[in-house]
Design a protein around this motif. Structure first.
Motif, PDB file in Angstrom:
ATOM      1  N   ALA A 140      29.362  21.784  37.867  1.00  0.00           N
ATOM      2  CA  ALA A 140      28.210  21.123  37.255  1.00  0.00           C
ATOM      3  C   ALA A 140      26.907  21.367  37.990  1.00  0.00           C
ATOM      4  CB  ALA A 140      28.465  19.616  37.157  1.00  0.00           C
ATOM      5  N   CYS A 141      26.950  21.533  39.317  1.00  0.00           N
ATOM      6  CA  CYS A 141      25.694  21.550  40.073  1.00  0.00           C
ATOM      7  C   CYS A 141      25.158  22.963  40.306  1.00  0.00           C
ATOM      8  CB  CYS A 141      25.879  20.836  41.411  1.00  0.00           C
ATOM      9  SG  CYS A 141      26.896  21.732  42.616  1.00  0.00           S
ATOM     10  N   ARG A 142      25.995  23.968  40.192  1.00  0.00           N
ATOM     11  CA  ARG A 142      25.598  25.381  40.357  1.00  0.00           C
ATOM     12  C   ARG A 142      25.045  25.665  41.742  1.00  0.00           C
ATOM     13  NH1 ARG A 142      28.462  26.553  36.471  1.00  0.00           N
ATOM     14  NH2 ARG A 142      27.521  28.592  36.184  1.00  0.00           N
ATOM     15  N   GLN A 143      25.447  24.906  42.732  1.00  0.00           N
ATOM     16  CA  GLN A 143      24.861  25.023  44.060  1.00  0.00           C
ATOM     17  C   GLN A 143      25.673  25.904  44.990  1.00  0.00           C
ATOM     18  OE1 GLN A 143      21.902  24.005  44.513  1.00  0.00           O
ATOM     19  NE2 GLN A 143      21.799  24.737  46.611  1.00  0.00           N
ATOM     20  N   CYS A 144      26.949  26.149  44.666  1.00  0.00           N
ATOM     21  CA  CYS A 144      27.813  26.931  45.562  1.00  0.00           C
ATOM     22  C   CYS A 144      27.874  28.397  45.137  1.00  0.00           C
ATOM     23  CB  CYS A 144      29.213  26.327  45.607  1.00  0.00           C
ATOM     24  SG  CYS A 144      30.076  26.336  44.017  1.00  0.00           S
ATOM     25  N   ALA A 145      26.793  28.901  44.565  1.00  0.00           N
ATOM     26  CA  ALA A 145      26.785  30.269  44.058  1.00  0.00           C
ATOM     27  C   ALA A 145      26.966  31.291  45.185  1.00  0.00           C
ATOM     28  CB  ALA A 145      25.483  30.542  43.317  1.00  0.00           C
ATOM     29  N   VAL A 146      27.703  32.347  44.878  1.00  0.00           N
ATOM     30  CA  VAL A 146      27.890  33.480  45.779  1.00  0.00           C
ATOM     31  C   VAL A 146      27.813  34.751  44.944  1.00  0.00           C
ATOM     32  CG1 VAL A 146      29.333  32.187  47.394  1.00  0.00           C
ATOM     33  CG2 VAL A 146      30.411  33.471  45.541  1.00  0.00           C
ATOM     34  N   ILE A 147      27.707  35.879  45.627  1.00  0.00           N
ATOM     35  CA  ILE A 147      27.765  37.183  44.960  1.00  0.00           C
ATOM     36  C   ILE A 147      29.182  37.730  45.107  1.00  0.00           C
ATOM     37  CG2 ILE A 147      26.955  39.562  44.949  1.00  0.00           C
ATOM     38  CD1 ILE A 147      24.843  37.766  43.945  1.00  0.00           C
ATOM     39  N   GLN A 148      29.807  38.091  43.990  1.00  0.00           N
ATOM     40  CA  GLN A 148      31.133  38.717  44.024  1.00  0.00           C
ATOM     41  C   GLN A 148      30.997  40.181  43.612  1.00  0.00           C
ATOM     42  OE1 GLN A 148      34.106  36.955  41.506  1.00  0.00           O
ATOM     43  NE2 GLN A 148      35.735  38.279  42.250  1.00  0.00           N
ATOM     44  N   TYR A 149      31.588  41.045  44.439  1.00  0.00           N
ATOM     45  CA  TYR A 149      31.519  42.482  44.183  1.00  0.00           C
ATOM     46  C   TYR A 149      32.830  42.960  43.561  1.00  0.00           C
ATOM     47  CZ  TYR A 149      27.597  42.059  47.397  1.00  0.00           C
ATOM     48  OH  TYR A 149      26.429  41.672  48.007  1.00  0.00           O
ATOM     49  N   LYS A 150      32.677  43.910  42.627  1.00  0.00           N
ATOM     50  CA  LYS A 150      33.853  44.411  41.908  1.00  0.00           C
ATOM     51  C   LYS A 150      34.735  45.235  42.821  1.00  0.00           C
ATOM     52  CE  LYS A 150      33.134  47.574  38.847  1.00  0.00           C
ATOM     53  NZ  LYS A 150      32.694  48.265  37.588  1.00  0.00           N
ATOM     54  N   ASP A 151      34.144  46.082  43.666  1.00  0.00           N
ATOM     55  CA  ASP A 151      34.901  46.923  44.578  1.00  0.00           C
ATOM     56  C   ASP A 151      33.968  47.374  45.698  1.00  0.00           C
ATOM     57  OD1 ASP A 151      33.339  49.027  43.473  1.00  0.00           O
ATOM     58  OD2 ASP A 151      34.844  49.332  41.902  1.00  0.00           O
ATOM     59  N   ALA A 152      34.464  48.289  46.530  1.00  0.00           N
ATOM     60  CA  ALA A 152      33.682  48.715  47.696  1.00  0.00           C
ATOM     61  C   ALA A 152      32.420  49.475  47.280  1.00  0.00           C
ATOM     62  CB  ALA A 152      34.550  49.585  48.605  1.00  0.00           C
ATOM     63  N   GLU A 153      32.429  50.080  46.100  1.00  0.00           N
ATOM     64  CA  GLU A 153      31.271  50.858  45.653  1.00  0.00           C
ATOM     65  C   GLU A 153      30.203  49.982  45.003  1.00  0.00           C
ATOM     66  OE1 GLU A 153      34.474  51.944  45.096  1.00  0.00           O
ATOM     67  OE2 GLU A 153      34.219  53.264  46.835  1.00  0.00           O
ATOM     68  N   ASP A 154      30.602  48.792  44.597  1.00  0.00           N
ATOM     69  CA  ASP A 154      29.661  47.900  43.918  1.00  0.00           C
ATOM     70  C   ASP A 154      28.673  47.327  44.930  1.00  0.00           C
ATOM     71  OD1 ASP A 154      28.339  46.139  42.308  1.00  0.00           O
ATOM     72  OD2 ASP A 154      30.060  44.848  41.874  1.00  0.00           O
ATOM     73  N   GLN A 155      27.403  47.631  44.773  1.00  0.00           N
ATOM     74  CA  GLN A 155      26.368  47.149  45.681  1.00  0.00           C
ATOM     75  C   GLN A 155      25.535  46.022  45.089  1.00  0.00           C
ATOM     76  OE1 GLN A 155      26.133  48.293  48.879  1.00  0.00           O
ATOM     77  NE2 GLN A 155      28.021  49.355  48.287  1.00  0.00           N
ATOM     78  N   ARG A 156      25.687  45.802  43.790  1.00  0.00           N
ATOM     79  CA  ARG A 156      24.871  44.777  43.126  1.00  0.00           C
ATOM     80  C   ARG A 156      25.639  43.470  42.974  1.00  0.00           C
ATOM     81  NH1 ARG A 156      21.770  45.434  37.281  1.00  0.00           N
ATOM     82  NH2 ARG A 156      20.809  43.333  37.284  1.00  0.00           N
ATOM     83  N   GLY A 157      26.867  43.560  42.516  1.00  0.00           N
ATOM     84  CA  GLY A 157      27.698  42.379  42.350  1.00  0.00           C
ATOM     85  C   GLY A 157      27.241  41.487  41.202  1.00  0.00           C
TER      86      GLY A 157
END
Length: 895
Positions: A44-61
């Motif tokens: 509900a709060c959207r405060q624990c956001a992180v970036i998840q990367y698809k694989d080792a080549e993914d730089q944007r996530g």
């Protein structure tokens, strides 16, 4: 275990967790609001956001919410990437647009999770200049303050109150950016667990109203580890003191007992410590005397006349009871329990020693997949157990969720399954209970009929178990249904206790547990007071035998330890006993009828001012410590008793604990409950005061300009000081929860092995009784109860806010006392031609004076029973199972 990568570093984490829980378990700082370890994820709060990367080549996530994302092997995420840090900062700024930013006057200030998380995300200034949304606050009763304008809509309050605790009167109203968390109208929150909103809420929407009456900042409170004194479950608490008064009690996390939550009696019942009824001076024949004079009189009374007997107490520590036993001798020590309670507690101890069935902790109770409650309204007799049983009812939905590949922390999805399946909970009680809403089936009956149902269930499970004769068809069918459900369970649980005042019910519960085929079966009993089980383990004769000892002339003096005899026996019997004793010494903390008749009255310290060991209903010994020093001449009960012993070595608490452990094989492990007084951290004692403790030099400035020295504590590992280390101490000695950047009670995640799991270093306490052997079937089955024409049987019913002696003296609890009335079945009321609100005259067959009391019709109360609230002073002369006659007030003749 699986391996994940966070910001380029590899970590091993527990499979099945969400990413937020995994990060916190690793000690990483990731902000959150709506998530709670016991409540699961809401997103509900959207405060624990992180970036998840698809694989080792993914730089944007991609952006994901950590609380809603399961961990997976070889997962790559970033907590500190600039885009996600900016997202969290922007998000909390939006959340705060309507917040009043009233930290200087907010009672949550200094221990506010919202403060911690805003600092953690870098939101330190305001740009919003628009009008703020405002709400009207509500009066929610004597326990909780309401300040709705501080709300950030995390939904924790309703998720705990409604979903976790089963409440119905706290709701969320509104939509979008205009939501309101409160009641439909002003009024006291009805749930017995409403006080947990104070700690569940991450802001200052819900705060402790009892604390408001004498408020101090968290960093100005002196604290120490303690154990709740208001029932037999042994919940861990953290009381806080300022200027010599107890200001509040909050939950102290224990991974096996209370977890994150307390009941309202345990949280708000502390008012007796500050009560004007406290005994604060020694008295001899009603005259105030000094400590030296009190000790002198005590010694003289022990030597005067014949032998002295000692009457112990289930609300006094093991050490205090043992000191009394040493002082008067084993043969002159009596437990201070009436015959019925004495018999029931002895039976429970015998079953726990030799019955061969495990007695579970509250955490283990929550894992049960089928439950039978025999004879208990658990919400009122052992409230925190009721909260655990409510969670046990959810286990079938967790099992179904696993087949659908839903994880337990995916709260909304799992709760959607609860309408399709619940773990079976069966309740056999005298009348309706607060857990009936999760029960698959309920049964109402007298104690005999409840016991007969239990014996029938045992016979259905195992034909070698004795069966009750002439059982009705409906009861037999219900017994078969219950037995079939218990037989299919992998972790069945039987719950019983002392509330019915019936040995038959306790024996029936054991028969059911013994008959269960499961290897992981459990049997738990509720006991009435904080050290009832410890006193029973210690052993001794009953109160009636103490009366006989004085009456026979073998002894003429009595020492009464923290026990109001008028709560145990009828008034006339207590009067005769105290009048026949040549000398009466009373050691207690509160004024009561027994203390009023003392020749020598000695003021005892409460749990907040003394130390000791208590044994809870599962057989776990736990230590509590003084929060602040008792003001002379108040002393711990054990100190008064050892002060008149010839051997000075018993005047040290550790020596007394060791002697008690050596005297009883079942209590041998109590010396392991906590380190002794010589324990230090890098050569220093553990500070009771937090490192920001303020105003110490000004506390006594109105008395003396020079700062007085801090009191020295030679009995515990603690110091009345702010100097020392609290970061590396055993959990049993942890006085305050704090970590850098975590000032609220959410800091507990820094002290846990895994979030929501056990504490690092082990949960406090030691199990003293472990199941072994087996006992034969109990076969003395009572006949069915038959109402008598013109007579009713008294049945005391426990009430969370009326039955416990100490909490009755708390002003907030007093506001929630049940109505003064007696309860009758509608058929009985029709016989008497009375209705709710009418007054009736009750006459005891034992000749006790007539009582005139209003009645209330109780639909679920069986015929022939007269229900009263156990523990209320007005009903103390009416004991369980006593027979009375009733007539309408002002009506001639007897029905």
């Amino acid at each position: 275990m699986i391996r994940i990568e966070i910001d380029g570093c590899s970590y091993d984490v527990q499979d099945g967790n969400n990413l937020l829980s995994a990060c916190l378990s690793l000690g990483l700082d990731l902000p959150y609001f709506c998530w709670h370890p016991a409540l699961g994820s809401a997103g509900a709060c959207r405060q624990c956001a992180v970036i998840q990367y698809k694989d080792a080549e993914d730089q944007r996530g991609r952006l994901v919410m950590a609380c809603m994302t399961p961990v997976a092997d070889k997962m790559r995420v970033s907590i500190d990437a600039e885009p996600v840090r900016q997202f969290r900062s922007d998000n909390i700024e939006l959340l705060m647009t309507n917040h009043p930013h009233d930290c200087p006057v907010c009672e949550e200030g200094g221990e506010c999770h919202l403060q911690d998380m805003t600092v953690m995300t870098g939101h330190t200034s305001r740009r919003y200049r628009g009008l703020k949304r405002t709400h009207n606050n509500q009066n929610l009763g004597p326990f909780i303050n309401h300040e709705m304008n501080r709300c950030i809509a995390c939904y924790r309050c309703v998720r705990f109150y409604d979903d976790y605790a089963g409440g119905h009167d706290l709701q969320v109203f509104g939509v979008h950016n205009n939501v309101y968390f409160g009641r439909f109208e002003d009024g006291a929150l009805e749930s017995e667990f409403s006080g947990n909103l104070v700690e569940v809420c991450p802001t200052g929407v819900f705060t402790d109203k009892t604390f408001s009456a004498h408020y101090a900042r968290k960093w100005d409170l002196q604290t120490a580890p303690s154990v709740c004194a208001h029932c037999g479950l042994g919940c861990n608490t953290a009381p806080g003191e300022r200027y010599g008064t107890l200001r509040r009690v909050i939950n102290r996390y224990h991974g096996e007992v209370n977890g994150y939550f307390l009941c309202d009696r345990g949280r708000f019942g502390y008012g007796f410590v500050n009560s004007p009824k406290r005994i604060r001076k020694s008295q001899f024949n009603g005259q105030d005397i000094t400590i030296d004079e009190a000790e002198s009189h005590f010694r003289n009374l022990l030597k005067a006349g014949k032998a002295a007997i000692g009457i112990g107490s289930p609300r006094a520590s093991l050490e205090a009871n043992f000191a009394l036993r040493m002082l008067v001798g084993e043969e002159n020590f009596f437990l201070g329990l009436d015959d019925t309670e004495h018999t029931l507690l002895n039976a429970i101890v015998e079953l726990m020693r030799h019955g061969g069935i495990h007695s579970p902790s509250l955490r283990e109770v929550e894992q049960a997949d089928a439950v039978l409650i025999l004879g208990e309204d658990v919400t009122h007799s052992a409230p925190r157990l009721a909260l655990s049983l409510r969670q046990a009812a959810r286990n079938a939905s967790f099992d179904l969720a696993s087949t659908l590949h839903l994880l337990p922390w995916q709260d909304a999805a799992v709760r959607n399954l609860e309408s399709r399946t619940q773990s079976p909970v069966f309740i056999a009680s005298i009348c309706a209970t607060r857990l009936d809403d999760v029960a698959a089936n309920t049964y109402r009956g007298s104690p005999e009929d409840i016991a007969r149902l239990g014996f029938a269930v045992a016979h259905c499970l195992d034909e070698s178990a004795p069966a009750p004769a002439a059982l009705g068809d409906a009861e037999q069918a219900l017994a078969s249904i219950i037995a079939n459900s218990l037989k299919r369970a992998k972790r069945p649980l039987i719950v019983s206790g002392t509330s019915c005042s019936s040995l038959d019910v306790i024996q029936a519960a054991y028969n059911v547990a013994k008959a269960l085929p499961a290897t992981d079966k459990q049997l738990t009993f509720t006991v009435p007071e904080c050290n009832s089980l410890g006193l029973a383990i210690m052993g001794g004769a009953s109160l009636q035998q103490a009366f006989e000892r004085i009456g026979s002339g073998l002894a003429d003096s009595v020492i009464i330890l923290e026990n109001d005899l008028y709560r145990r026996v009828p008034e006339q019997q207590a009067d005769r006993f105290l009048e026949s004793a040549a000398h009466v010494v009373v050691i207690d903390s509160l004024e009561n009828k027994t203390a009023a008749q003392a020749e020598l009255l000695l003021p005892a310290a409460t749990f907040a001012e003394s130390e000791g060991t208590l044994v809870n209903n599962e057989g776990r010994g736990q230590r509590y410590f003084p929060v602040y020093p008792a003001a002379e001449p108040v002393r711990g009960s054990w100190q008064w008793l050892t002060s008149v012993m010839d051997d000075a070595r018993w005047r040290h608490h550790d020596a007394l604990t060791a002697a008690c452990a050596n005297a009883f094989s079942d209590l041998a492990a109590i010396i392991q409950t906590a380190p002794g007084a010589d324990y230090t951290v890098q050569g220093s004692k553990i500070p009771r005061q937090p490192h920001r403790y303020s105003g110490r030099t000004a506390m006594h400035a109105d008395i003396k300009v020079g700062e007085p020295g801090q009191p020295h504590d030679t009995e515990t590992p603690f110091a009345f000081s702010m100097e020392g280390d609290t970061g590396h101490v055993p959990p049993a000695l942890l006085p305050v929860i704090w970590a850098p950047g975590w000032n609220s009670n959410q800091a507990i995640n820094k002290f846990q092995q895994q979030t929501g799991s056990h504490l690092r270093g082990g949960d406090p306490g030691v199990r003293l009784l472990e199941a072994s052997g087996a006992l034969p079937w109990f076969g003395d089955i009572p006949p069915s109860f038959r109402p008598e024409q013109g007579r009713w049987r008294v049945m005391p019913l426990p009430h969370i806010f009326g039955s416990e002696e100490l909490s009755l003296q708390s002003p907030a609890i007093a506001e929630r006392l049940p109505a003064f009335c007696v309860m009758l079945n509608p058929v009985d009321a029709e016989t008497l031609k009375v209705d709710s609100g009418d007054h009736v005259e009750i006459s005891s067959l034992l000749g006790i004076s007539i009582l005139t009391i209003p009645i209330r019709i109780k639909l679920t109360l069986p015929q022939g029973l007269l229900g009263i609230t156990a523990g209320l002073p007005a009903f103390q002369s009416m004991k369980a199972w006593a027979k009375v006659t009733i007539k309408k007030a002002n009506q001639e003749g007897r029905l």
